[in-house]
Design a protein around this motif. Structure first.
Motif, PDB file in Angstrom:
ATOM      1  N   UNK A  61       0.830  -1.202   0.000  1.00 16.46           N
ATOM      2  CA  UNK A  61       0.000   0.000   0.000  1.00 16.46           C
ATOM      3  C   UNK A  61       0.866   1.254   0.000  1.00 16.46           C
ATOM      4  N   UNK A  62       1.942   1.240   0.770  1.00  6.42           N
ATOM      5  CA  UNK A  62       2.844   2.395   0.802  1.00  6.42           C
ATOM      6  C   UNK A  62       3.447   2.644  -0.575  1.00  6.42           C
ATOM      7  N   UNK A  63       3.879   1.586  -1.221  1.00  7.06           N
ATOM      8  CA  UNK A  63       4.461   1.710  -2.558  1.00  7.06           C
ATOM      9  C   UNK A  63       3.443   2.256  -3.551  1.00  7.06           C
ATOM     10  N   UNK A  64       2.211   1.775  -3.450  1.00  3.21           N
ATOM     11  CA  UNK A  64       1.150   2.238  -4.354  1.00  3.21           C
ATOM     12  C   UNK A  64       0.870   3.726  -4.152  1.00  3.21           C
ATOM     13  N   UNK A  65       0.839   4.179  -2.917  1.00  5.51           N
ATOM     14  CA  UNK A  65       0.625   5.606  -2.646  1.00  5.51           C
ATOM     15  C   UNK A  65       1.786   6.435  -3.194  1.00  5.51           C
ATOM     16  N   UNK A  66       2.995   5.987  -2.919  1.00  4.09           N
ATOM     17  CA  UNK A  66       4.180   6.719  -3.368  1.00  4.09           C
ATOM     18  C   UNK A  66       4.195   6.853  -4.894  1.00  4.09           C
ATOM     19  N   UNK A  67       3.849   5.772  -5.575  1.00  4.45           N
ATOM     20  CA  UNK A  67       3.862   5.761  -7.040  1.00  4.45           C
ATOM     21  C   UNK A  67       2.743   6.616  -7.622  1.00  4.45           C
ATOM     22  N   UNK A  68       1.601   6.677  -6.930  1.00  2.89           N
ATOM     23  CA  UNK A  68       0.420   7.343  -7.485  1.00  2.89           C
ATOM     24  C   UNK A  68       0.390   8.850  -7.263  1.00  2.89           C
ATOM     25  N   UNK A  69       1.229   9.379  -6.383  1.00  3.25           N
ATOM     26  CA  UNK A  69       1.206  10.816  -6.133  1.00  3.25           C
ATOM     27  C   UNK A  69       1.554  11.580  -7.403  1.00  3.25           C
ATOM     28  N   UNK A  70       0.775  12.590  -7.740  1.00 10.46           N
ATOM     29  CA  UNK A  70       1.014  13.327  -8.987  1.00 10.46           C
ATOM     30  C   UNK A  70       2.324  14.114  -8.945  1.00 10.46           C
ATOM     31  N   UNK A  71       2.977  14.290 -10.085  1.00 10.48           N
ATOM     32  CA  UNK A  71       4.278  14.973 -10.117  1.00 10.48           C
ATOM     33  C   UNK A  71       4.227  16.416  -9.637  1.00 10.48           C
ATOM     34  N   UNK A  72       3.054  17.053  -9.738  1.00 12.11           N
ATOM     35  CA  UNK A  72       2.953  18.461  -9.329  1.00 12.11           C
ATOM     36  C   UNK A  72       2.882  18.636  -7.812  1.00 12.11           C
ATOM     37  N   UNK A  73       2.691  17.546  -7.076  1.00 13.01           N
ATOM     38  CA  UNK A  73       2.669  17.648  -5.616  1.00 13.01           C
ATOM     39  C   UNK A  73       4.093  17.877  -5.123  1.00 13.01           C
ATOM     40  N   UNK A  74       4.269  18.901  -4.297  1.00 15.55           N
ATOM     41  CA  UNK A  74       5.609  19.248  -3.832  1.00 15.55           C
ATOM     42  C   UNK A  74       5.910  18.759  -2.414  1.00 15.55           C
ATOM     43  N   UNK A  75       4.880  18.531  -1.620  1.00 17.53           N
ATOM     44  CA  UNK A  75       5.102  18.104  -0.235  1.00 17.53           C
ATOM     45  C   UNK A  75       4.885  16.600  -0.103  1.00 17.53           C
TER      46      UNK A  75
END
Length: 214
Positions: A61-75
Motif C-alpha cells: 500500500x505504501x508503494x502504491x501511494x508513493x507511485x500514485x502521487x502526482x508529479x505536481x505535488x511538492x510536499x
C-alpha cells in the motif's frame, strides 16, 4: 468547525473523501482514516489536499501511494501505520512491538524502513490504533491498555529509528512519532494518555447518515 478555524478533517470512505475534497475549501487538510485497499491508493493520492493516510498496514500500500502521487505535488504525503493493539481478528493493523530486542525482525519496522528507503514521496508521521470497545468503555476507570500498548510501540520504534543515523530527519514530526488514538467515546482518555491526534466524528457531527435512510 471550519468557520471556527478547524482545518484538519477525516473521512472513512475513499469516494466520499474524493467528493468532499472537490466541494469544500482547498485549505482543508484531509486525513484518510478508513480501511486502506491498494486499489484505492490512486484515487486518494490524486486529491490535491490529502494530508495524511492514517491506516497503512503494508509495504504494498505504501508503494502504491508513493507511485500514485502526482508529479505536481511538492510536499510529501504523511502516513501513519495502523497497529492492532487489541489483537482482535476483526481489526486491521500490524502487531505491536513488545521489546527492542524483537523489533528488528518485526513487520512494523520492516515497513517503516521500506518507506524511508524506497518511498521518497511519503513520510512516516506516526502510529494509529483503533482500540477495543472494552478498553474504550473502561477508559474513565483505569488506564486504557490499547493506548499504553501504542505508546510502548511508538517508544520502541522511535528508539530503533533514532539509532539508525541514515534515517535521521526522514520520519516523524520534529523528531518524534505522533500518536493517533482516541475517538468520540474515549478521546479524553486518549489525550490524557498523550495522543497527538484524536478522531472525533460522531461526537461533533452526529451519527453518519446511512445510504437509503430518509
Amino acid at each position: 468547525c471550519y468557520r471556527l478555524g478547524q482545518r484538519d478533517f477525516g473521512e472513512n470512505y475513499v469516494q466520499e473523501l474524493v467528493d468532499k475534497a472537490q466541494e469544500l475549501p482547498d485549505d482543508i487538510r484531509w486525513h484518510f482514516i478508513g480501511t486502506l485497499q491498494s486499489n484505492k491508493c490512486k484515487a486518494l493520492a490524486a486529491i490535491p489536499n490529502i494530508y495524511a493516510v492514517q491506516t497503512v498496514t503494508s509495504a504494498k500500500a505504501a508503494t502504491a501511494l508513493n507511485k500514485a502521487l502526482p508529479p505536481e505535488r511538492t510536499s510529501p504525503l504523511n502516513i501513519l501505520l495502523q497497529v492492532n493493539t487489541s489483537g482482535e481478528d476483526a481489526k486491521s493493523g500490524l502487531p505491536p512491538l513488545s521489546s527492542a530486542e524483537s523489533a528488528a525482525g518485526s513487520e512494523l519496522v520492516a515497513i517503516v524502513q521500506h518507506v524511508i528507503t524506497a518511498c521518497p514521496r511519503l513520510r512516516v508521521q506516526g502510529l494509529m490504533t483503533i482500540g477495543s470497545l472494552t478498553e474504550s468503555m473502561a477508559s474513565g476507570e483505569r488506564e486504557n491498555e490499547d493506548f499504553e500498548t501504542l505508546k510502548r510501540t511508538r517508544d520502541i520504534l522511535q528508539g530503533v529509528l533514532a539509532a539508525d543515523g541514515e534515517s535521521s530527519g526522514k520520519w516523524g514530526a520534529e523528531g518524534r512519532l505522533l500518536l493517533s488514538m482516541g475517538m468520540s467515546s474515549d478521546f479524553e482518555a486518549a489525550l490524557r494518555a498523550g495522543s497527538d491526534i484524536v478522531r472525533v466524528g460522531t461526537g461533533i457531527f452526529g451519527a453518519r447518515h446511512q445510504k437509503g435512510q430518509a
